[in-house]
Design an enzyme around this catalytic site. Structure first.
Site, PDB file in Angstrom:
ATOM      1  N   TYR A 112     -15.220  13.741  43.705  1.00  0.00           N
ATOM      2  CA  TYR A 112     -14.433  12.534  44.001  1.00  0.00           C
ATOM      3  C   TYR A 112     -13.172  12.476  43.139  1.00  0.00           C
ATOM      4  CZ  TYR A 112     -17.391   9.938  47.275  1.00  0.00           C
ATOM      5  OH  TYR A 112     -18.054   9.512  48.398  1.00  0.00           O
ATOM      6  N   GLU A 136     -37.988   1.638  50.841  1.00  0.00           N
ATOM      7  CA  GLU A 136     -37.630   3.012  50.454  1.00  0.00           C
ATOM      8  C   GLU A 136     -38.225   3.351  49.087  1.00  0.00           C
ATOM      9  OE1 GLU A 136     -33.342   3.126  50.825  1.00  0.00           O
ATOM     10  OE2 GLU A 136     -33.442   3.541  52.979  1.00  0.00           O
ATOM     11  N   TYR A 185     -34.586  -2.891  53.164  1.00  0.00           N
ATOM     12  CA  TYR A 185     -34.341  -1.443  53.076  1.00  0.00           C
ATOM     13  C   TYR A 185     -34.789  -0.875  51.727  1.00  0.00           C
ATOM     14  CZ  TYR A 185     -30.741  -1.166  56.871  1.00  0.00           C
ATOM     15  OH  TYR A 185     -30.052  -1.167  58.048  1.00  0.00           O
ATOM     16  N   GLU A 229     -37.846  15.754  71.724  1.00  0.00           N
ATOM     17  CA  GLU A 229     -37.875  15.888  73.187  1.00  0.00           C
ATOM     18  C   GLU A 229     -38.528  14.675  73.860  1.00  0.00           C
ATOM     19  OE1 GLU A 229     -40.353  18.992  74.973  1.00  0.00           O
ATOM     20  OE2 GLU A 229     -41.584  19.028  73.168  1.00  0.00           O
ATOM     21  N   THR A 269     -21.593   2.642  44.682  1.00  0.00           N
ATOM     22  CA  THR A 269     -23.033   2.466  44.869  1.00  0.00           C
ATOM     23  C   THR A 269     -23.661   3.672  45.546  1.00  0.00           C
ATOM     24  OG1 THR A 269     -22.723   0.091  45.085  1.00  0.00           O
ATOM     25  CG2 THR A 269     -24.790   0.975  45.919  1.00  0.00           C
ATOM     26  N   CYS A 270     -23.068   4.128  46.631  1.00  0.00           N
ATOM     27  CA  CYS A 270     -23.702   5.187  47.425  1.00  0.00           C
ATOM     28  C   CYS A 270     -23.954   6.435  46.595  1.00  0.00           C
ATOM     29  CB  CYS A 270     -22.839   5.509  48.648  1.00  0.00           C
ATOM     30  SG  CYS A 270     -23.487   6.896  49.579  1.00  0.00           S
ATOM     31  N   LYS A 301     -31.151   7.949  45.647  1.00  0.00           N
ATOM     32  CA  LYS A 301     -32.379   7.506  46.322  1.00  0.00           C
ATOM     33  C   LYS A 301     -32.926   8.608  47.205  1.00  0.00           C
ATOM     34  CE  LYS A 301     -31.756   6.221  50.190  1.00  0.00           C
ATOM     35  NZ  LYS A 301     -31.281   5.115  50.955  1.00  0.00           N
ATOM     36  N   HIS A 350     -38.279  22.260  73.173  1.00  0.00           N
ATOM     37  CA  HIS A 350     -39.736  22.285  73.081  1.00  0.00           C
ATOM     38  C   HIS A 350     -40.223  23.392  72.154  1.00  0.00           C
ATOM     39  CE1 HIS A 350     -43.792  21.511  74.434  1.00  0.00           C
ATOM     40  NE2 HIS A 350     -43.971  22.812  74.567  1.00  0.00           N
ATOM     41  N   CYS A 398     -27.527   5.500  48.055  1.00  0.00           N
ATOM     42  CA  CYS A 398     -27.929   6.482  49.070  1.00  0.00           C
ATOM     43  C   CYS A 398     -28.294   7.851  48.495  1.00  0.00           C
ATOM     44  CB  CYS A 398     -26.809   6.714  50.082  1.00  0.00           C
ATOM     45  SG  CYS A 398     -25.850   5.265  50.493  1.00  0.00           S
ATOM     46  N   GLY A 408     -32.083  -8.206  47.970  1.00  0.00           N
ATOM     47  CA  GLY A 408     -30.740  -8.339  48.518  1.00  0.00           C
ATOM     48  C   GLY A 408     -29.663  -8.051  47.479  1.00  0.00           C
TER      49      GLY A 408
HETATM   50  P1  NDP Z   1     -32.174  -6.598  52.418  1.00  0.00           P
HETATM   51  O1  NDP Z   1     -31.275  -7.714  52.772  1.00  0.00           O
HETATM   52  O2  NDP Z   1     -32.348  -5.461  53.328  1.00  0.00           O
HETATM   53  O3  NDP Z   1     -33.616  -7.176  52.093  1.00  0.00           O
HETATM   54  C1  NDP Z   1     -33.806  -8.192  51.164  1.00  0.00           C
HETATM   55  C2  NDP Z   1     -35.281  -8.510  51.111  1.00  0.00           C
HETATM   56  O4  NDP Z   1     -35.532  -9.406  50.039  1.00  0.00           O
HETATM   57  C3  NDP Z   1     -35.788  -9.175  52.375  1.00  0.00           C
HETATM   58  O5  NDP Z   1     -37.082  -8.700  52.624  1.00  0.00           O
HETATM   59  C4  NDP Z   1     -35.831 -10.661  51.990  1.00  0.00           C
HETATM   60  O6  NDP Z   1     -36.843 -11.366  52.638  1.00  0.00           O
HETATM   61  C5  NDP Z   1     -36.192 -10.550  50.524  1.00  0.00           C
HETATM   62  N1  NDP Z   1     -35.737 -11.689  49.725  1.00  0.00           N
HETATM   63  C6  NDP Z   1     -34.500 -12.211  49.645  1.00  0.00           C
HETATM   64  N2  NDP Z   1     -34.471 -13.213  48.761  1.00  0.00           N
HETATM   65  C7  NDP Z   1     -35.730 -13.331  48.277  1.00  0.00           C
HETATM   66  C8  NDP Z   1     -36.337 -14.195  47.349  1.00  0.00           C
HETATM   67  N3  NDP Z   1     -35.652 -15.137  46.731  1.00  0.00           N
HETATM   68  N4  NDP Z   1     -37.656 -14.030  47.091  1.00  0.00           N
HETATM   69  C9  NDP Z   1     -38.372 -13.071  47.717  1.00  0.00           C
HETATM   70  N5  NDP Z   1     -37.849 -12.228  48.620  1.00  0.00           N
HETATM   71  C10 NDP Z   1     -36.543 -12.364  48.890  1.00  0.00           C
HETATM   72  O7  NDP Z   1     -31.651  -6.152  50.978  1.00  0.00           O
HETATM   73  P2  NDP Z   1     -31.817  -4.829  50.139  1.00  0.00           P
HETATM   74  O8  NDP Z   1     -31.648  -5.267  48.727  1.00  0.00           O
HETATM   75  O9  NDP Z   1     -33.051  -4.078  50.496  1.00  0.00           O
HETATM   76  O10 NDP Z   1     -30.568  -3.960  50.601  1.00  0.00           O
HETATM   77  C11 NDP Z   1     -29.259  -4.514  50.615  1.00  0.00           C
HETATM   78  C12 NDP Z   1     -28.460  -3.894  51.730  1.00  0.00           C
HETATM   79  O11 NDP Z   1     -28.084  -2.580  51.366  1.00  0.00           O
HETATM   80  C13 NDP Z   1     -29.197  -3.734  53.051  1.00  0.00           C
HETATM   81  O12 NDP Z   1     -29.131  -4.875  53.851  1.00  0.00           O
HETATM   82  C14 NDP Z   1     -28.524  -2.551  53.681  1.00  0.00           C
HETATM   83  O13 NDP Z   1     -27.435  -2.985  54.455  1.00  0.00           O
HETATM   84  C15 NDP Z   1     -28.038  -1.749  52.506  1.00  0.00           C
HETATM   85  N6  NDP Z   1     -28.901  -0.575  52.305  1.00  0.00           N
HETATM   86  C16 NDP Z   1     -28.926   0.387  53.264  1.00  0.00           C
HETATM   87  C17 NDP Z   1     -29.739   1.493  53.114  1.00  0.00           C
HETATM   88  C18 NDP Z   1     -29.771   2.530  54.193  1.00  0.00           C
HETATM   89  O14 NDP Z   1     -28.862   2.560  55.013  1.00  0.00           O
HETATM   90  N7  NDP Z   1     -30.792   3.375  54.224  1.00  0.00           N
HETATM   91  C19 NDP Z   1     -30.582   1.664  51.941  1.00  0.00           C
HETATM   92  C20 NDP Z   1     -30.494   0.589  51.009  1.00  0.00           C
HETATM   93  C21 NDP Z   1     -29.686  -0.485  51.201  1.00  0.00           C
HETATM   94  P3  NDP Z   1     -36.670 -12.025  54.101  1.00  0.00           P
HETATM   95  O15 NDP Z   1     -36.708 -10.926  55.077  1.00  0.00           O
HETATM   96  O16 NDP Z   1     -37.821 -12.936  54.189  1.00  0.00           O
HETATM   97  O17 NDP Z   1     -35.339 -12.727  54.052  1.00  0.00           O
END
Ligand code: NDP
Length: 450
Positions: free
Chosen positions: A99, A181, A177, A440, A42-43, A51, A435, A48, A261
């Site tokens: 890789y 993003e 996230y 800072e 994935t990354c 993106k 500075h 990552c 998610g």
């Molecule tokens: P997240 O878990 O971060 O966010 C999921 C979002 O979807 C939340 O806002 C959640 O709402 C919403 N959601 C979940 N189910 C539903 C639904 N049925 N209807 C509407 N909204 C819904 O998941 P992501 O997909 O953004 O990312 C997955 C994971 O990947 C992250 O948790 C992170 O660990 C990792 N990641 C890290 C990054 C980084 O380090 N920069 C970049 C991208 C991903 P609610 O808050 O209300 O539950």
């Protein structure tokens, strides 16, 4: 040497799987890694790296705008999305070959195809059955979307990284996230972005001040965020999509992306044949040594649904290889794991949020600074930075540190070292600032918030 074909078979050549396999191979173990896609996971291929390259691409629009007040003029500025995607893909191919070389140089056999468990010591891949003493499952996760009518019209971040053309308008569902993003990427490139979230704010679990500040900044950039809004269904009308909301309102758009998610990629892996226990969300249960319910079968990374971050998966994979083949049994430290959201502007964070700290301690001291960065005094960009330290007053230890603003991820990485060493506020204060810089501020915050 055992009678098995291999000492270790890893299923999944992403960040965690490659780290474990290449170290194990380097320690002299006979290792194979199964991968059904390109090596990288994935990354490297869908997360990552691509993106962040697109984020860099989008930020040039801001830089060019900023540059005008610094005396620059540009004629005929245009953006070529195809060119950005082609160059991004070329970089991914370069990383993929690195890789592949790493695996080859450490005598790891790459088996192309989906690795499926036949029993606790046998993996089938590409029509062949291979036996192994140990197995590592590092298959990662995959975007999950709610089951609503018309969901088949929605794309995930996978397709968003490969769009043939930029849409004029885009709806992004989710407030985590990935959603914030990609909202930054597409709005930076001129797409009219609406983000739809079911909660009252984005980025649940982050420090509330950061959430509020980013919400405001995204709004200033023209991103519409619809809070407490539910999408009931999606209909397609030619090239246009209609989203039916909970209040029966219809929103029209050219592209619908879901970032709601990610689920563990454990379907049809044969885990039941090896007696591996899973959670109800499909992720694999492991102990602190990354052991599943079968002691010779391990799992690391997103498939275990602990902290879904590449550097964490890498540390877990490293620990498995060290324990199995380098006589070094150790656990991974999940305390004070720094992370960043590459939103526009980005957020980076380490330690407790103010809300968590107030639950954990009787009293906490908050120091913060909300300012216009020097660069924007001339550029005219209406963007602020916000920094915050959370201190436990009895010990004076800094227990949380958060920043929203340009370079936040670069700055917080350094602070993470200090916090790993248990730095106190007095030690922050006695550190000389650089500075003029934004960073800072972290060593010059003198007054506690009332
Ligand atoms: P997240 O878990 O971060 O966010 C999921 C979002 O979807 C939340 O806002 C959640 O709402 C919403 N959601 C979940 N189910 C539903 C639904 N049925 N209807 C509407 N909204 C819904 O998941 P992501 O997909 O953004 O990312 C997955 C994971 O990947 C992250 O948790 C992170 O660990 C990792 N990641 C890290 C990054 C980084 O380090 N920069 C970049 C991208 C991903 P609610 O808050 O209300 O539950």
């Amino acid at each position: 040497m055992s009678n098995y074909d291999y000492d270790l078979i890893t299923i999944g050549a992403g960040s965690g799987g490659v780290r474990a396999s290449r170290l194990a191979g380097g320690y002299g173990a006979r290792v194979a890694v199964c991968e059904e896609d390109r090596v990288g996971g994935t990354c490297v291929l869908r997360g990552c790296i691509p993106k962040k390259l697109l984020i860099y691409g989008a930020h040039y629009a801001d830089y060019m705008e900023d540059a005008k007040n610094y005396g620059w003029t540009f004629d005929g500025v245009k953006h070529d999305w195809r060119k950005l995607i082609e160059n991004k893909n070329a970089e991914l191919s370069r990383l993929n070959s690195i890789y592949l070389n790493i695996l080859k140089n450490n005598n790891v056999d790459l088996k192309e195809g989906r690795g499926v468990l036949i029993d606790g010591h046998t993996v089938e891949v590409g029509g062949k059955q291979l036996t192994t003493e140990n197995i590592l499952i590092a298959v990662g996760g995959w975007p999950s979307m709610p089951d609503i009518p018309g969901i088949q019209y929605a794309i995930s971040s996978n397709e968003a990284l490969e769009l043939p053309v930029l849409p004029r308008r885009m709806v992004i569902v989710g407030g985590g996230y990935i959603a914030v993003e990609f909202a930054g990427i597409f709005s930076g490139l001129g797409v009219d972005v609406t983000e739809i979230i079911r909660a009252d704010n984005i980025l649940r679990g982050f420090d509330n001040d950061m959430r509020v500040s980013l919400f405001e900044e995204m709004g200033k950039r023209g991103i519409t965020i619809r809070t407490e809004t539910e999408v009931r269904g999606i209909e397609k009308d030619g090239a246009i999509f209609h989203l039916r909301l909970g209040n029966e309102e219809i929103i029209e758009t050219d592209c619908v992306m879901y970032a709601t998610g990610r689920n563990a990629n454990t379907k049809e892996l044969g885990l039941e044949f090896a007696g591996i226990e899973m959670r109800s969300n499909g992720s694999i249960k492991v102990d602190e040594y990354n052991r599943t319910s079968q002691p010779h079968i391990y799992a690391v990374g997103d498939v275990t649904d602990r902290i879904q971050l590449t550097p964490v998966a890498i540390q877990e994979g490293h620990a498995v290889a060290d324990m199995l083949f380098n006589n070094n049994t150790r656990t991974t430290d999940y305390k004070n794991v720094p992370s960043a959201v590459f939103s526009t502007p980005p957020i980076a964070t380490i330690g407790l949020t103010e809300e968590e700290a107030r639950v954990k301690y009787d009293k906490v001291d908050i120091y913060d600074s909300n300012f216009k960065p020097l660069v924007h005094t001339i550029s005219g960009r209406d963007e602020r930075s916000f920094m915050k330290l959370i201190v436990e007053p009895k010990s004076d230890v800094v227990v949380g540190c958060h920043m929203m603003g340009t370079d936040a991820p670069e700055i917080i990485q350094g602070i993470a070292i200090a916090m790993k060493c248990g730095a106190t506020k007095a030690q922050f204060d006695s550190t000389t600032g650089i500075h003029p810089s934004s960073a800072e501020e972290f060593v010059t915050m003198r007054s506690k918030r009332d």
